[in-house]
Scaffold this motif. Sequence first.
Motif, PDB file in Angstrom:
ATOM      1  N   ARG A  67       0.852  -1.204   0.000  1.00 37.21           N
ATOM      2  CA  ARG A  67       0.000   0.000   0.000  1.00 37.21           C
ATOM      3  C   ARG A  67       0.886   1.252   0.000  1.00 37.21           C
ATOM      4  N   TYR A  68       1.905   1.216   0.840  1.00 36.79           N
ATOM      5  CA  TYR A  68       2.823   2.352   0.932  1.00 36.79           C
ATOM      6  C   TYR A  68       3.489   2.601  -0.421  1.00 36.79           C
ATOM      7  N   ALA A  69       3.935   1.514  -1.050  1.00 32.70           N
ATOM      8  CA  ALA A  69       4.606   1.645  -2.351  1.00 32.70           C
ATOM      9  C   ALA A  69       3.667   2.294  -3.361  1.00 32.70           C
ATOM     10  N   ALA A  83       7.994  -0.413   9.645  1.00 26.98           N
ATOM     11  CA  ALA A  83       6.850   0.206   8.965  1.00 26.98           C
ATOM     12  C   ALA A  83       6.657   1.647   9.455  1.00 26.98           C
ATOM     13  N   ALA A  84       6.764   1.827  10.782  1.00 22.32           N
ATOM     14  CA  ALA A  84       6.555   3.167  11.346  1.00 22.32           C
ATOM     15  C   ALA A  84       7.600   4.148  10.815  1.00 22.32           C
ATOM     16  N   ASN A  85       8.782   3.642  10.512  1.00 19.60           N
ATOM     17  CA  ASN A  85       9.839   4.497   9.946  1.00 19.60           C
ATOM     18  C   ASN A  85       9.757   4.561   8.427  1.00 19.60           C
ATOM     19  N   GLU A  86       8.604   4.305   7.921  1.00 20.13           N
ATOM     20  CA  GLU A  86       8.338   4.382   6.475  1.00 20.13           C
ATOM     21  C   GLU A  86       9.342   3.582   5.652  1.00 20.13           C
ATOM     22  N   TYR A  87       9.677   2.405   6.146  1.00 21.23           N
ATOM     23  CA  TYR A  87      10.481   1.425   5.394  1.00 21.23           C
ATOM     24  C   TYR A  87      11.829   1.996   4.938  1.00 21.23           C
TER      25      TYR A  87
END
Length: 545
Positions: free
Chosen positions: A462-464, A535-539
């Motif tokens: 989703r982030y990607a 995940a919290a560190n935006e990968y």
Amino acid sequence: MPTSPSHNPPDGRSGLDFDAIVIGAGLSGMYQLYRLRELGLKVRVFEAGTEVGGTWYWNRYPGARFDSESYSYGYSFSKELLEEWEWSEHFAGQPETLRYCKHVADKFDLRRDIQFRSRVTSAIYDEAGRSWTITLEDSARFSTRFLITAIGPLSTPTLPRVEGRDDFKGQSFHTARWPKEPVDFKDKRVAVIGTGATGVQTIQTIASEVGHLTVFQRTPNWCAPLHNGKIDAETQKKIKAGYGEMFARCRETFACFIHTPDPRGAFEVSDEEREAFYEKLYGEPGFGIWQGNFRDILLDRKANATISEFVARKIRSRVKDPKIAEKLIPRNHGFGTRRLPLETFYYEVYNRDNVELIDITETPIERITPDGIRAGGRDFAFDIIIFATGFDAITGAFDQIDFRGTDGVQLRDKWKRGPETYLGLMVHQFPNMMMLMGPHTALGNIPRSIEYSVDWVTALIRYAREHGLTRLEATPEGVASWTDHVKALGAGLLSNEVDSWMTGINRNVEGKTTRIVARYSGSAPAYRARCDEVAANEYRELSLA
Ligand code: NA7
């Protein structure tokens, strides 16, 4: 964040067949499909079998059943599913679990995106397209941005490397390739080779059906009673009302089971208290005696010896012939240092007139003959030979597929001396590939671990998509650090000093004779905390483009 417009066309215009391909339609693959569909992705699952269910599809041998409480094993993501599904037993049998898997597939209409009878033989990364191309056994090819392996840690069965296997004229089956049609055991002379969790379930189930049963045992395993039972209406209500609390508990325990270690050490109590505690655990259902025992029994040799001696006494009391009892008591490993088989009158099987135990360390199997097995110079005649000989575990299913990452690097080659992963989820040089229940991940109560890993992978994808990223790769530093961490966690655990599938040993497979650290052996909460942090560190620990 750098993005490459050429690699990030609007949905549906990438020229790729799919946004995501999932290999395997077991519990991991089914749930991953469900979640990726929610993101609006075009997904296809490729499954070698003809139905969903994975482990519960393939392992239809007699007596196959849960060793974890049924209600702690199902999916937790859908309240409706929890509300409508009723397990009939505390530890459900395989047919019921397969029905459950089919029910989930129906309820969420999963089958329309699952292609059955489709074994993936290779998966090749294409750097120019930032994509994967998978090839099936029939040579069909499909391309995808993301590739997710859901191929199971125990899905590649192995057979003994013994001469004459193809000469046998009777029926022979590996337990994990059991036929769909019932096997008739009546009056048959049956051999079972292997006494792991699978062998134990098979043996105790068929002993009373067969004409004669010969069990070929190489290493005895410590077993403890399952104490299964039907779930009555009132208990059913309680289970349903308590789901929230129970899943919360599973999230907190070491390996996601409902059992949690006793905070006391084995020698912090008197001999009488210890004995009474062991007696209590031996009388209770499930993995409590393994996962809910004193905190040090899997760490401290002396503490372990106390429970091993207790269970040895139980075996001696249950098996009438003292010589056979001694053969059934493990000598080369302590209680619980291998996966504990749970049993229902397993030991009593050896009191039957129609059952013989052959210790193949004394009477080695020489070859399979057209009529049976020759062992220790004696010819045994059989109608049926059952191989309960286990799996090329954890990395075995990966070895079956030709995975090639950047610059053509082969996963098999990369992992020759043991797996190297990032969080057990990704591998350097294999961009856009995510693994569910692969090496170095927390296994334990598997569906609990699956739900976490699937949600993590889904959030990453989703982030990607939200950030226009089309290339996600683990860094060499990330992999080195996670692999070192996993190895360090394994140090000092008695289970890592024992040959078993958990330490990567399978003498039926060439090159699998040296112990490796194949599993993450820290606590599930610690595993999740680490993954959550990423995940919290935006990968940022990944290489993203
Ligand atoms: P396991 O636990 O790996 O057990 C396999 C059994 O087969 C074990 O007793 C082996 O003896 C025996 N074996 C394997 N190869 C041979 C040969 N060549 N000759 C004789 N005996 C052999 O597999 P399971 O299927 O029982 O269970 C796997 C997991 O599935 C289980 O832990 C649960 O998580 C579900 P060995 O101990 O190697 O001497």
